[in-house]
Design a protein around this motif. Sequence first.
Motif, PDB file in Angstrom:
ATOM      1  N   GLU A  95       0.834  -1.202   0.000  1.00  0.00           N
ATOM      2  CA  GLU A  95       0.000   0.000   0.000  1.00  0.00           C
ATOM      3  C   GLU A  95       0.870   1.254   0.000  1.00  0.00           C
ATOM      4  N   ARG A  96       1.985   1.213   0.728  1.00  0.00           N
ATOM      5  CA  ARG A  96       2.889   2.368   0.753  1.00  0.00           C
ATOM      6  C   ARG A  96       3.522   2.574  -0.620  1.00  0.00           C
ATOM      7  N   GLN A  97       3.965   1.486  -1.257  1.00  0.00           N
ATOM      8  CA  GLN A  97       4.615   1.607  -2.559  1.00  0.00           C
ATOM      9  C   GLN A  97       3.656   2.130  -3.617  1.00  0.00           C
ATOM     10  N   LYS A  98       2.375   1.851  -3.444  1.00  0.00           N
ATOM     11  CA  LYS A  98       1.389   2.335  -4.410  1.00  0.00           C
ATOM     12  C   LYS A  98       1.305   3.858  -4.416  1.00  0.00           C
ATOM     13  N   THR A  99       1.756   4.486  -3.321  1.00  0.00           N
ATOM     14  CA  THR A  99       1.710   5.951  -3.246  1.00  0.00           C
ATOM     15  C   THR A  99       3.002   6.592  -3.738  1.00  0.00           C
ATOM     16  N   GLN A 100       4.033   5.776  -4.062  1.00  0.00           N
ATOM     17  CA  GLN A 100       5.314   6.302  -4.527  1.00  0.00           C
ATOM     18  C   GLN A 100       5.257   6.600  -6.021  1.00  0.00           C
ATOM     19  N   TRP A 101       6.269   7.331  -6.473  1.00  0.00           N
ATOM     20  CA  TRP A 101       6.498   7.436  -7.913  1.00  0.00           C
ATOM     21  C   TRP A 101       6.636   6.022  -8.444  1.00  0.00           C
ATOM     22  N   TYR A 102       5.990   5.720  -9.556  1.00  0.00           N
ATOM     23  CA  TYR A 102       5.888   4.334 -10.008  1.00  0.00           C
ATOM     24  C   TYR A 102       7.250   3.639 -10.141  1.00  0.00           C
ATOM     25  N   PHE A 103       8.244   4.339 -10.671  1.00  0.00           N
ATOM     26  CA  PHE A 103       9.545   3.715 -10.912  1.00  0.00           C
ATOM     27  C   PHE A 103      10.403   3.613  -9.648  1.00  0.00           C
ATOM     28  N   GLN A 104       9.935   4.218  -8.562  1.00  0.00           N
ATOM     29  CA  GLN A 104      10.766   4.358  -7.364  1.00  0.00           C
ATOM     30  C   GLN A 104      11.233   3.021  -6.795  1.00  0.00           C
ATOM     31  N   ARG A 105      10.343   2.042  -6.713  1.00  0.00           N
ATOM     32  CA  ARG A 105      10.750   0.792  -6.069  1.00  0.00           C
ATOM     33  C   ARG A 105      11.687  -0.041  -6.927  1.00  0.00           C
ATOM     34  N   TYR A 106      11.774   0.272  -8.212  1.00  0.00           N
ATOM     35  CA  TYR A 106      12.714  -0.436  -9.067  1.00  0.00           C
ATOM     36  C   TYR A 106      14.124   0.142  -8.966  1.00  0.00           C
ATOM     37  N   VAL A 107      14.213   1.416  -8.615  1.00  0.00           N
ATOM     38  CA  VAL A 107      15.509   2.089  -8.592  1.00  0.00           C
ATOM     39  C   VAL A 107      16.478   1.415  -7.628  1.00  0.00           C
ATOM     40  N   GLU A 108      15.987   0.996  -6.458  1.00  0.00           N
ATOM     41  CA  GLU A 108      16.893   0.412  -5.463  1.00  0.00           C
ATOM     42  C   GLU A 108      17.498  -0.915  -5.919  1.00  0.00           C
ATOM     43  N   TYR A 109      16.924  -1.527  -6.941  1.00  0.00           N
ATOM     44  CA  TYR A 109      17.442  -2.803  -7.422  1.00  0.00           C
ATOM     45  C   TYR A 109      18.371  -2.646  -8.621  1.00  0.00           C
ATOM     46  N   LEU A 110      18.587  -1.422  -9.061  1.00  0.00           N
ATOM     47  CA  LEU A 110      19.492  -1.209 -10.189  1.00  0.00           C
ATOM     48  C   LEU A 110      20.917  -1.586  -9.793  1.00  0.00           C
ATOM     49  N   PRO A 111      21.737  -1.988 -10.756  1.00  0.00           N
ATOM     50  CA  PRO A 111      23.081  -2.478 -10.424  1.00  0.00           C
ATOM     51  C   PRO A 111      24.054  -1.382 -10.041  1.00  0.00           C
ATOM     52  N   ALA A 112      24.973  -1.742  -9.153  1.00  0.00           N
ATOM     53  CA  ALA A 112      26.145  -0.915  -8.884  1.00  0.00           C
ATOM     54  C   ALA A 112      27.250  -1.387  -9.821  1.00  0.00           C
ATOM     55  N   ALA A 113      28.432  -0.799  -9.696  1.00  0.00           N
ATOM     56  CA  ALA A 113      29.542  -1.166 -10.577  1.00  0.00           C
ATOM     57  C   ALA A 113      29.851  -2.655 -10.455  1.00  0.00           C
ATOM     58  N   GLY A 114      30.015  -3.301 -11.617  1.00  0.00           N
ATOM     59  CA  GLY A 114      30.386  -4.708 -11.625  1.00  0.00           C
ATOM     60  C   GLY A 114      29.232  -5.649 -11.345  1.00  0.00           C
ATOM     61  N   GLU A 115      27.996  -5.212 -11.609  1.00  0.00           N
ATOM     62  CA  GLU A 115      26.831  -6.041 -11.330  1.00  0.00           C
ATOM     63  C   GLU A 115      25.933  -6.177 -12.559  1.00  0.00           C
ATOM     64  N   ILE A 116      25.235  -7.312 -12.612  1.00  0.00           N
ATOM     65  CA  ILE A 116      24.236  -7.593 -13.645  1.00  0.00           C
ATOM     66  C   ILE A 116      22.914  -7.850 -12.934  1.00  0.00           C
ATOM     67  N   VAL A 117      21.847  -7.203 -13.375  1.00  0.00           N
ATOM     68  CA  VAL A 117      20.525  -7.417 -12.800  1.00  0.00           C
ATOM     69  C   VAL A 117      19.600  -7.937 -13.893  1.00  0.00           C
ATOM     70  N   LEU A 118      18.969  -9.076 -13.624  1.00  0.00           N
ATOM     71  CA  LEU A 118      17.988  -9.653 -14.530  1.00  0.00           C
ATOM     72  C   LEU A 118      16.607  -9.428 -13.925  1.00  0.00           C
ATOM     73  N   LEU A 119      15.766  -8.675 -14.611  1.00  0.00           N
ATOM     74  CA  LEU A 119      14.429  -8.359 -14.113  1.00  0.00           C
ATOM     75  C   LEU A 119      13.422  -9.363 -14.679  1.00  0.00           C
ATOM     76  N   ASP A 120      12.941 -10.259 -13.810  1.00  0.00           N
ATOM     77  CA  ASP A 120      11.906 -11.217 -14.194  1.00  0.00           C
ATOM     78  C   ASP A 120      10.568 -10.497 -14.075  1.00  0.00           C
ATOM     79  N   ARG A 121      10.182  -9.854 -15.130  1.00  0.00           N
ATOM     80  CA  ARG A 121       9.160  -8.815 -15.215  1.00  0.00           C
ATOM     81  C   ARG A 121       9.717  -7.547 -14.577  1.00  0.00           C
ATOM     82  N   SER A 122       9.172  -6.434 -14.974  1.00  0.00           N
ATOM     83  CA  SER A 122       9.820  -5.161 -14.647  1.00  0.00           C
ATOM     84  C   SER A 122       8.766  -4.070 -14.503  1.00  0.00           C
TER      85      SER A 122
END
Length: 287
Positions: A95-122
């Motif tokens: 319910e809290r995430q529904k009130t955020q900017w839509y892309f906000q909860r995906y940002v924290e999962y973005l990769p740092a240097a030397g990382e690969i992120v596979l999004l199983d749906r996005s």
Amino acid sequence: MSDTAAGTGTKTQAKAKKPKPGKRRKLDKAAYEAELLRLQAELVDMQQWVKTTGTRIVVIFEGRDAAGKGSAIKRVTQYLNPRICRVVALPAPTERQKTQWYFQRYVEYLPAAGEIVLLDRSWYNRGGVERVMGFCTDDEYERFLRQAPAFENMLVEDGIILLKYWFSVSDVEQEARFRSRATDPMRQWKLSPMDLESITKWEDYSRAKDEMFARTDTEVAPWYTVESEDKKRSRINMISHLLSSVPYTKLDPPAVEVPERPAPTGYARPPREAARYVPDVAAALEK
């Protein structure tokens, strides 16, 4: 094969048994396994390059339910280090995430240097299931379609390699896979009420996908369609494309020297009876 209905595909010429109209011959199992292993070895090389150079990669896996996204992800990650290559499959928003900017909860999962992120749906959930099932408003949907290209432009501009794959499967093949899962106790968990309802909303999902492609298939972040009537073929094609899209080079891994074991210094192991062991049920398998 069309993603909107079963259609005609490219036939392969062969002296052996001809495939049915609209279908390509399935890959030979031995040839598939050999090529998959070769590609997985290249993925390991790519991983070393990503780690050494500090590259950041995001790979989006989207498509119909039962189109083969999950099995493709498994083959990509099979020999990779989970600390470097992470799979992200987010649950429904709180319910809290529904009130955020839509892309906000995906940002924290973005990769740092030397990382690969596979999004199983996005973030494309909003362009598909949320749109079709009425989980977002028309205004939220339109805002998403306007913002997604800008959001992805920012990711690419910041140096992230972004790849978007759509796994395409026909209505006939999807239904066959659903029916196979329904009778398999090991895979029934893959069928949710939302999955089953997608059969009755095939055309609605087709229209949503077409609109999503029209608005978010950009030069900076294009969509790549993976034909997935034959899962083995789709895995080979997708992994091969991924490798060709990353400008990695094979690096010599650092030399590893296994040290000599030092001489004993008088350590005595406690009696075996003092430890709790799991039962040796494997003994029943001995001949």
